[in-house]
Design a protein around this motif. Structure first.
Motif, PDB file in Angstrom:
ATOM      1  N   THR A  76     -38.965  -4.931  32.088  1.00 21.43           N
ATOM      2  CA  THR A  76     -37.646  -4.597  32.644  1.00 21.43           C
ATOM      3  C   THR A  76     -36.865  -5.855  32.981  1.00 21.43           C
ATOM      4  OG1 THR A  76     -38.536  -2.540  33.553  1.00 21.43           O
ATOM      5  CG2 THR A  76     -36.446  -3.332  34.461  1.00 21.43           C
ATOM      6  N   GLY A 223     -32.210   0.127  35.128  1.00 22.18           N
ATOM      7  CA  GLY A 223     -32.473   1.537  35.374  1.00 22.18           C
ATOM      8  C   GLY A 223     -32.298   2.449  34.189  1.00 22.18           C
ATOM      9  N   PRO A 243     -38.511   2.672  34.580  1.00 19.02           N
ATOM     10  CA  PRO A 243     -38.242   4.124  34.581  1.00 19.02           C
ATOM     11  C   PRO A 243     -39.228   4.919  33.731  1.00 19.02           C
ATOM     12  CG  PRO A 243     -36.201   2.891  34.317  1.00 19.02           C
ATOM     13  CD  PRO A 243     -37.312   1.902  34.174  1.00 19.02           C
ATOM     14  N   LEU A 265     -36.713   0.716  42.060  1.00 21.78           N
ATOM     15  CA  LEU A 265     -35.376   1.035  41.568  1.00 21.78           C
ATOM     16  C   LEU A 265     -34.462   1.474  42.705  1.00 21.78           C
ATOM     17  CD1 LEU A 265     -36.289   2.991  38.299  1.00 21.78           C
ATOM     18  CD2 LEU A 265     -35.581   0.603  38.527  1.00 21.78           C
TER      19      LEU A 265
END
Length: 294
Positions: A76, A223, A243, A265
């Motif tokens: 991420t 996200g 996610p 998140l």
């Protein structure tokens, strides 16, 4: 006396006078707004942290020591580190071009920038499957040259770039259009070059708008779920972002770990809101005229 009806005319409202509603109406609107925020924002946020800490701090932090979780966090961060700078460069260049120059195809460029807002992220992911999948347009050539796009990091980066590239541009275009071209034209008349004008005149005027767009772009990049879910292949420990990792943990009924990772998140969302508010405050402060210059 008013010649029509014999009544005195209503007093004219003074310039700058505030328009206010009756007190009951104001309190009703405030109550509705606070109730809406509590129900759809604060309550879900509290539920995430409550579920994450249900079995104590030890179980909470253990969720982050898992190799798959660490891999998802690294992927991420890597995706955001690639996508945000690229979108920053594109957004600044595109907004400068649209706001400061007139050219054929300008409206088409603005429409293309808005395209990811009107296309579902899942559909954008499917587009990459049609392009780079084994049965897609470029799939056989990529397979013959042993180049992996789908179910690998390049596909995740491409999908994330697509869904996030409007954010910086859409923040800067109205800002630069409102500022006009007078300062740049004056700099050019005084002998400044194009790049010199940009770095010394244009860039200082849009620095807070750039930061605002980068904050939103980074939040969306970290996200993003729909487009990445289609192109990642859900390879655990390899192509799962945060996610996607949360989804897998939840589907496996590992709720504490799922909510623990999801709290990352949630904290990102809180930091984004705080940073966004600070930048908005700074932008509004810079727009206010200095005392004596009104």
């Amino acid at each position: 006396m008013n010649p029509i009806g014999g009544l005195n005319p209503k007093k004219e409202r003074k310039p700058g006078a505030e328009l206010t509603e009756p007190a009951p109406v104001r309190w009703l609107l405030i109550t509705v707004a606070l109730a809406f925020l509590a129900l759809f924002l604060l309550l879900p946020l509290a539920a995430v942290f409550s579920q994450a800490l249900e079995k104590g701090a030890e179980a909470y932090f253990a969720a982050f020591s898992d190799a798959d979780a660490l891999s998802a966090i690294r992927l991420t961060l890597l995706t955001a580190a690639i996508c945000v700078p690229l979108n920053l460069v594109f957004g600044v260049v595109a907004s400068w071009l649209i706001a400061k120059f007139d050219f054929r195809g300008k409206s088409l460029l603005v429409t293309l920038i808005d395209l990811p807002f009107s296309v579902s992220p899942v559909i954008s992911g499917l587009i990459y499957v049609l392009l780079f999948g084994l049965q897609g347009w470029f799939g056989p050539w990529l397979s013959a040259h042993d180049i992996k796009i789908l179910f690998a990091i390049p596909g995740i980066v491409l999908a994330t770039i697509f869904v996030t590239f409007p954010f910086v541009a859409r923040e800067l275009i109205p800002l630069m259009e409102a500022q006009g071209r007078d300062e740049e034209e004056a700099a050019l008349v005084l002998g400044a070059g194009g790049l010199q004008t940009f770095f010394r005149v244009t860039l200082p005027n849009i620095r807070w708008g750039i930061l605002y767009g980068v904050i939103l772009c980074n939040a969306r990049a970290m996200g993003e779920f729909g487009a990445v879910s289609v192109v990642s292949g859900h390879v655990r420990g390899s192509t799962n972002t945060i996610p996607l990792h949360v989804e897998i943990l939840y589907n496996e009924y590992d709720f504490v770990a799922a909510f623990a990772v999801a709290s990352l998140l949630a904290m990102l969302a809180i930091v984004t809101l705080v940073a966004k508010s600070l930048v908005e405050w700074r932008i509004n402060r810079d727009r206010q005229p200095a005392p004596g210059n009104e």
